[in-house]
Scaffold this motif. Structure first.
Motif, PDB file in Angstrom:
ATOM      1  N   TYR A  33       0.835  -1.195   0.000  1.00 33.16           N
ATOM      2  CA  TYR A  33       0.000   0.000   0.000  1.00 33.16           C
ATOM      3  C   TYR A  33       0.874   1.251   0.000  1.00 33.16           C
ATOM      4  O   TYR A  33       1.699   1.423   0.894  1.00 33.16           O
ATOM      5  CB  TYR A  33      -0.913   0.012   1.227  1.00 33.16           C
ATOM      6  N   PRO A  34       0.681   2.140  -0.964  1.00 40.48           N
ATOM      7  CA  PRO A  34       1.441   3.389  -0.942  1.00 40.48           C
ATOM      8  C   PRO A  34       0.935   4.293   0.183  1.00 40.48           C
ATOM      9  O   PRO A  34      -0.188   4.115   0.679  1.00 40.48           O
ATOM     10  CB  PRO A  34       1.150   4.000  -2.315  1.00 40.48           C
ATOM     11  N   ASP A  35       1.734   5.257   0.568  1.00 38.88           N
ATOM     12  CA  ASP A  35       1.347   6.175   1.643  1.00 38.88           C
ATOM     13  C   ASP A  35       0.122   7.006   1.287  1.00 38.88           C
ATOM     14  O   ASP A  35      -0.550   7.522   2.170  1.00 38.88           O
ATOM     15  CB  ASP A  35       2.503   7.110   1.997  1.00 38.88           C
ATOM     16  N   ASP A  36      -0.180   7.127  -0.003  1.00 41.27           N
ATOM     17  CA  ASP A  36      -1.323   7.926  -0.447  1.00 41.27           C
ATOM     18  C   ASP A  36      -2.466   7.041  -0.972  1.00 41.27           C
ATOM     19  O   ASP A  36      -3.205   7.428  -1.866  1.00 41.27           O
ATOM     20  CB  ASP A  36      -0.905   8.951  -1.492  1.00 41.27           C
ATOM     21  N   ALA A  37      -2.616   5.871  -0.369  1.00 45.53           N
ATOM     22  CA  ALA A  37      -3.642   4.925  -0.810  1.00 45.53           C
ATOM     23  C   ALA A  37      -5.048   5.423  -0.507  1.00 45.53           C
ATOM     24  O   ALA A  37      -5.274   6.176   0.443  1.00 45.53           O
ATOM     25  CB  ALA A  37      -3.424   3.569  -0.129  1.00 45.53           C
ATOM     26  N   TYR A  38      -5.982   4.969  -1.333  1.00 42.02           N
ATOM     27  CA  TYR A  38      -7.409   5.138  -1.084  1.00 42.02           C
ATOM     28  C   TYR A  38      -7.968   3.745  -0.818  1.00 42.02           C
ATOM     29  O   TYR A  38      -7.941   2.888  -1.705  1.00 42.02           O
ATOM     30  CB  TYR A  38      -8.120   5.750  -2.298  1.00 42.02           C
ATOM     31  N   LEU A  39      -8.449   3.507   0.385  1.00 38.88           N
ATOM     32  CA  LEU A  39      -9.075   2.241   0.747  1.00 38.88           C
ATOM     33  C   LEU A  39     -10.580   2.457   0.623  1.00 38.88           C
ATOM     34  O   LEU A  39     -11.167   3.247   1.360  1.00 38.88           O
ATOM     35  CB  LEU A  39      -8.694   1.843   2.175  1.00 38.88           C
ATOM     36  N   VAL A  40     -11.201   1.766  -0.317  1.00 38.41           N
ATOM     37  CA  VAL A  40     -12.578   2.054  -0.727  1.00 38.41           C
ATOM     38  C   VAL A  40     -13.509   0.933  -0.266  1.00 38.41           C
ATOM     39  O   VAL A  40     -13.257  -0.250  -0.543  1.00 38.41           O
ATOM     40  CB  VAL A  40     -12.662   2.215  -2.266  1.00 38.41           C
ATOM     41  N   PHE A  41     -14.609   1.322   0.392  1.00 42.80           N
ATOM     42  CA  PHE A  41     -15.579   0.376   0.944  1.00 42.80           C
ATOM     43  C   PHE A  41     -16.978   0.780   0.520  1.00 42.80           C
ATOM     44  O   PHE A  41     -17.318   1.958   0.497  1.00 42.80           O
ATOM     45  CB  PHE A  41     -15.500   0.378   2.474  1.00 42.80           C
ATOM     46  N   GLY A  42     -17.810  -0.225   0.237  1.00 48.00           N
ATOM     47  CA  GLY A  42     -19.195   0.024  -0.150  1.00 48.00           C
ATOM     48  C   GLY A  42     -20.121   0.063   1.049  1.00 48.00           C
ATOM     49  O   GLY A  42     -19.699  -0.084   2.194  1.00 48.00           O
ATOM     50  N   ARG A  43     -21.392   0.222   0.751  1.00 49.71           N
ATOM     51  CA  ARG A  43     -22.369   0.327   1.831  1.00 49.71           C
ATOM     52  C   ARG A  43     -22.579  -1.024   2.507  1.00 49.71           C
ATOM     53  O   ARG A  43     -22.315  -2.086   1.931  1.00 49.71           O
ATOM     54  CB  ARG A  43     -23.671   0.929   1.341  1.00 49.71           C
ATOM     55  N   GLU A  44     -23.094  -0.947   3.698  1.00 55.36           N
ATOM     56  CA  GLU A  44     -23.191  -2.124   4.556  1.00 55.36           C
ATOM     57  C   GLU A  44     -24.042  -3.243   3.968  1.00 55.36           C
ATOM     58  O   GLU A  44     -23.703  -4.410   4.115  1.00 55.36           O
ATOM     59  CB  GLU A  44     -23.765  -1.721   5.935  1.00 55.36           C
ATOM     60  N   THR A  45     -25.142  -2.925   3.311  1.00 54.78           N
ATOM     61  CA  THR A  45     -26.056  -3.973   2.851  1.00 54.78           C
ATOM     62  C   THR A  45     -25.747  -4.525   1.469  1.00 54.78           C
ATOM     63  O   THR A  45     -26.111  -5.656   1.176  1.00 54.78           O
ATOM     64  CB  THR A  45     -27.516  -3.466   2.843  1.00 54.78           C
ATOM     65  N   LYS A  46     -25.076  -3.738   0.622  1.00 52.50           N
ATOM     66  CA  LYS A  46     -24.890  -4.189  -0.762  1.00 52.50           C
ATOM     67  C   LYS A  46     -23.464  -4.081  -1.270  1.00 52.50           C
ATOM     68  O   LYS A  46     -23.194  -4.458  -2.401  1.00 52.50           O
ATOM     69  CB  LYS A  46     -25.809  -3.407  -1.688  1.00 52.50           C
ATOM     70  N   GLY A  47     -22.563  -3.548  -0.484  1.00 52.39           N
ATOM     71  CA  GLY A  47     -21.199  -3.396  -0.950  1.00 52.39           C
ATOM     72  C   GLY A  47     -21.072  -2.270  -1.957  1.00 52.39           C
ATOM     73  O   GLY A  47     -21.868  -1.333  -1.982  1.00 52.39           O
ATOM     74  N   LEU A  48     -20.074  -2.386  -2.811  1.00 50.61           N
ATOM     75  CA  LEU A  48     -19.820  -1.357  -3.813  1.00 50.61           C
ATOM     76  C   LEU A  48     -20.795  -1.477  -4.980  1.00 50.61           C
ATOM     77  O   LEU A  48     -21.162  -2.587  -5.371  1.00 50.61           O
ATOM     78  CB  LEU A  48     -18.394  -1.481  -4.344  1.00 50.61           C
ATOM     79  N   PRO A  49     -21.185  -0.356  -5.562  1.00 45.90           N
ATOM     80  CA  PRO A  49     -22.038  -0.420  -6.751  1.00 45.90           C
ATOM     81  C   PRO A  49     -21.336  -1.188  -7.881  1.00 45.90           C
ATOM     82  O   PRO A  49     -20.116  -1.103  -8.048  1.00 45.90           O
ATOM     83  CB  PRO A  49     -22.221   1.051  -7.133  1.00 45.90           C
ATOM     84  N   GLN A  50     -22.118  -1.923  -8.639  1.00 47.57           N
ATOM     85  CA  GLN A  50     -21.565  -2.758  -9.709  1.00 47.57           C
ATOM     86  C   GLN A  50     -20.753  -1.945 -10.712  1.00 47.57           C
ATOM     87  O   GLN A  50     -19.740  -2.413 -11.222  1.00 47.57           O
ATOM     88  CB  GLN A  50     -22.680  -3.522 -10.424  1.00 47.57           C
ATOM     89  N   ALA A  51     -21.149  -0.727 -11.001  1.00 47.35           N
ATOM     90  CA  ALA A  51     -20.416   0.102 -11.963  1.00 47.35           C
ATOM     91  C   ALA A  51     -18.992   0.377 -11.480  1.00 47.35           C
ATOM     92  O   ALA A  51     -18.051   0.395 -12.276  1.00 47.35           O
ATOM     93  CB  ALA A  51     -21.157   1.413 -12.202  1.00 47.35           C
ATOM     94  N   ILE A  52     -18.819   0.563 -10.184  1.00 50.81           N
ATOM     95  CA  ILE A  52     -17.478   0.795  -9.627  1.00 50.81           C
ATOM     96  C   ILE A  52     -16.656  -0.481  -9.707  1.00 50.81           C
ATOM     97  O   ILE A  52     -15.487  -0.465 -10.100  1.00 50.81           O
ATOM     98  CB  ILE A  52     -17.567   1.323  -8.182  1.00 50.81           C
ATOM     99  N   VAL A  53     -17.264  -1.596  -9.368  1.00 49.11           N
ATOM    100  CA  VAL A  53     -16.584  -2.894  -9.457  1.00 49.11           C
ATOM    101  C   VAL A  53     -16.165  -3.165 -10.900  1.00 49.11           C
ATOM    102  O   VAL A  53     -15.028  -3.580 -11.161  1.00 49.11           O
ATOM    103  CB  VAL A  53     -17.486  -4.020  -8.916  1.00 49.11           C
ATOM    104  N   ASP A  54     -17.062  -2.924 -11.834  1.00 49.26           N
ATOM    105  CA  ASP A  54     -16.752  -3.171 -13.250  1.00 49.26           C
ATOM    106  C   ASP A  54     -15.593  -2.308 -13.733  1.00 49.26           C
ATOM    107  O   ASP A  54     -14.742  -2.769 -14.496  1.00 49.26           O
ATOM    108  CB  ASP A  54     -17.985  -2.916 -14.122  1.00 49.26           C
ATOM    109  N   ALA A  55     -15.545  -1.071 -13.288  1.00 47.89           N
ATOM    110  CA  ALA A  55     -14.515  -0.142 -13.749  1.00 47.89           C
ATOM    111  C   ALA A  55     -13.164  -0.353 -13.064  1.00 47.89           C
ATOM    112  O   ALA A  55     -12.128  -0.020 -13.624  1.00 47.89           O
ATOM    113  CB  ALA A  55     -14.977   1.296 -13.524  1.00 47.89           C
TER     114      ALA A  55
END
Length: 153
Positions: free
Chosen positions: A93-115
């Motif tokens: 992990y770089p020092d400037d990482a973005y750790l990205v998490f989706g909402r509690e019930t459904k996770g990340l939106p499919q469009a974000i996962v696809d991209a």
């Protein structure tokens, strides 16, 4: 600085607890709207206790607005999903990482996962009886893993 990005969080208590973790590790908290609560929600601040005032908070109207303003590199972004093909122990992990998490019930939106599917990681679990962990717990584990090298210095 490492940032924790919550995409459409729903539960104020989880977001408050994540905020406290961000303060403890000197990380930024990024919230992607819409949120399932008001930022003034008492439950949010109660979970963050008296640390909420110290949170470095950034809010974006949408994922697209976040991408446009921040323009994160591929090697900066780590998307956490239970079904991701690789463990969160694998990346450096770089020092400037973005750790990205989706909402509690459904996770990340499919469009974000696809991209951004090649940037997905998971927290491994030994038991098949648990589908996922609480968002605040997952964020804490991921944040400490990402900071592992710098915390030992």
């Amino acid at each position: 600085m490492t940032s924790i990005v919550l995409v459409h969080p729903e539960i104020p208590g989880n977001t408050g607890a994540v905020g406290r973790t961000c303060v403890a590790l000197d990380m930024e908290l990024v919230l992607i709207h819409p949120l399932g609560f008001e930022i003034s929600d008492k439950r949010l601040k109660r979970s963050g206790l008296d640390y909420w005032q110290h949170i470095r908070l950034a809010e974006f109207a949408s994922w697209e607005a976040f991408l446009e303003e921040r323009a994160p590199r591929d090697d900066q972004m780590f998307l956490f999903e239970e079904y991701a093909p690789r463990s969160f122990y694998e990346p450096a992990y770089p020092d400037d990482a973005y750790l990205v998490f989706g909402r509690e019930t459904k996770g990340l939106p499919q469009a974000i996962v696809d991209a951004h599917g090649t940037q997905m990681v998971n927290l491994p679990m030994r038991s098949d009886k648990v589908r996922s962990l609480n968002l605040a717990n997952t964020v804490a584990a991921a944040a400490y893993q990402a900071m592992r090298g710098s915390l030992s210095r």
